[in-house]
Scaffold this motif. Structure first.
Motif, PDB file in Angstrom:
ATOM      1  N   TYR A   1       0.866  -1.166   0.000  1.00  0.00           N
ATOM      2  CA  TYR A   1       0.000   0.000   0.000  1.00  0.00           C
ATOM      3  C   TYR A   1       0.912   1.228   0.000  1.00  0.00           C
ATOM      4  CZ  TYR A   1      -4.239   2.613   1.265  1.00  0.00           C
ATOM      5  OH  TYR A   1      -5.313   3.463   1.274  1.00  0.00           O
TER       6      TYR A   1
ATOM      7  N   SER B   1      -6.876  -3.390   7.476  1.00  0.00           N
ATOM      8  CA  SER B   1      -7.541  -2.421   6.597  1.00  0.00           C
ATOM      9  C   SER B   1      -7.193  -1.044   7.130  1.00  0.00           C
ATOM     10  CB  SER B   1      -9.056  -2.606   6.617  1.00  0.00           C
ATOM     11  OG  SER B   1      -9.404  -3.824   6.017  1.00  0.00           O
TER      12      SER B   1
ATOM     13  N   ASP C   1      -8.465   3.300   6.762  1.00  0.00           N
ATOM     14  CA  ASP C   1      -9.554   4.171   6.297  1.00  0.00           C
ATOM     15  C   ASP C   1      -9.118   5.158   5.211  1.00  0.00           C
ATOM     16  OD1 ASP C   1      -8.014   5.692   8.052  1.00  0.00           O
ATOM     17  OD2 ASP C   1      -9.724   6.529   9.128  1.00  0.00           O
TER      18      ASP C   1
ATOM     19  N   THR D   1      -7.332  -0.931  11.084  1.00  0.00           N
ATOM     20  CA  THR D   1      -8.242  -1.884  11.712  1.00  0.00           C
ATOM     21  C   THR D   1      -7.641  -3.254  11.468  1.00  0.00           C
ATOM     22  OG1 THR D   1     -10.152  -0.487  11.254  1.00  0.00           O
ATOM     23  CG2 THR D   1     -10.591  -2.798  11.747  1.00  0.00           C
TER      24      THR D   1
ATOM     25  N   PRO E   1     -10.231  -7.745   5.063  1.00  0.00           N
ATOM     26  CA  PRO E   1      -9.015  -6.928   5.043  1.00  0.00           C
ATOM     27  C   PRO E   1      -8.615  -6.534   3.622  1.00  0.00           C
ATOM     28  CG  PRO E   1      -8.445  -9.230   5.326  1.00  0.00           C
ATOM     29  CD  PRO E   1      -9.949  -9.142   5.378  1.00  0.00           C
ATOM     30  N   MET E   2      -7.839  -5.472   3.539  1.00  0.00           N
ATOM     31  CA  MET E   2      -7.309  -5.028   2.244  1.00  0.00           C
ATOM     32  C   MET E   2      -5.912  -5.581   1.987  1.00  0.00           C
ATOM     33  SD  MET E   2      -6.475  -1.087   3.259  1.00  0.00           S
ATOM     34  CE  MET E   2      -5.732  -0.669   1.718  1.00  0.00           C
TER      35      MET E   2
ATOM     36  N   ILE F   1       1.594  -2.301   4.839  1.00  0.00           N
ATOM     37  CA  ILE F   1       0.547  -3.185   4.347  1.00  0.00           C
ATOM     38  C   ILE F   1       0.966  -3.815   3.020  1.00  0.00           C
ATOM     39  CG2 ILE F   1      -1.868  -3.331   3.637  1.00  0.00           C
ATOM     40  CD1 ILE F   1      -2.251  -0.650   5.251  1.00  0.00           C
TER      41      ILE F   1
ATOM     42  N   THR G   1      -0.253  -5.609  -0.180  1.00  0.00           N
ATOM     43  CA  THR G   1      -1.513  -5.757  -0.908  1.00  0.00           C
ATOM     44  C   THR G   1      -1.443  -6.834  -1.989  1.00  0.00           C
ATOM     45  OG1 THR G   1      -0.859  -3.906  -2.313  1.00  0.00           O
ATOM     46  CG2 THR G   1      -2.332  -3.421  -0.473  1.00  0.00           C
TER      47      THR G   1
ATOM     48  N   GLN H   1     -11.674 -13.810   5.450  1.00  0.00           N
ATOM     49  CA  GLN H   1     -10.444 -13.046   5.216  1.00  0.00           C
ATOM     50  C   GLN H   1      -9.742 -13.535   3.954  1.00  0.00           C
ATOM     51  OE1 GLN H   1      -8.662 -13.804   9.041  1.00  0.00           O
ATOM     52  NE2 GLN H   1      -9.252 -11.793   9.835  1.00  0.00           N
TER      53      GLN H   1
END
Length: 124
Positions: A31, A56, A58, A65, A71-72, A90, A92, A110
């Motif tokens: 990310y 994840s 925002d 979170t 989840p992302m 993160i 991805t 998930q």
């Protein structure tokens, strides 16, 4: 204010411990900016957030979170919660050795949320 984590603004001066167990077989995409997780009753100072934790966020550089059902991505590194917060990187897109993850087993929800971006490799 101390900052713990690896995503941005890391100012910790202590020794760095490295485990030799490879969790990520490969990381293809991260990310663009990490996430911030503030100290809470769920994540008090000193808590270890293991690499591979479902996450994840925002917004870019926003509030994380963890362990949600959609989840992302997954966290890149083991991170210890600082006195105020920690930062998380993160992943991805990548390939993870699922059996080496130190957290709670991934749920079907998930895995489904990440099916087009994370490959879960079972060893056992």
């Amino acid at each position: 204010m101390a900052n713990y984590g690896h995503s941005f603004g890391n100012t910790s001066a202590g020794p760095v411990e490295v485990e030799r167990i490879v969790l990520w077989e490969s990381v293809h995409e991260r990310y663009p900016v990490g996430a911030v997780l503030k100290v809470s009753t769920t994540y008090p100072a000193g808590t270890l957030i293991p690499a591979g934790t479902p996450i994840s966020v925002d917004k870019l550089g926003g509030t994380a979170t963890l362990n949600g059902s959609a989840p992302m991505g997954l966290t890149l590194d083991d991170v210890t919660m600082g006195a105020d917060f920690c930062t998380l990187t993160i992943v991805t897109k990548g390939r993870i050795m699922e059996d080496r993850y130190k957290g709670t087993a991934y749920t079907t929800a998930q895995k489904n949320a990440l099916k087009d971006s994370i490959t879960f490799i079972k060893e056992v």
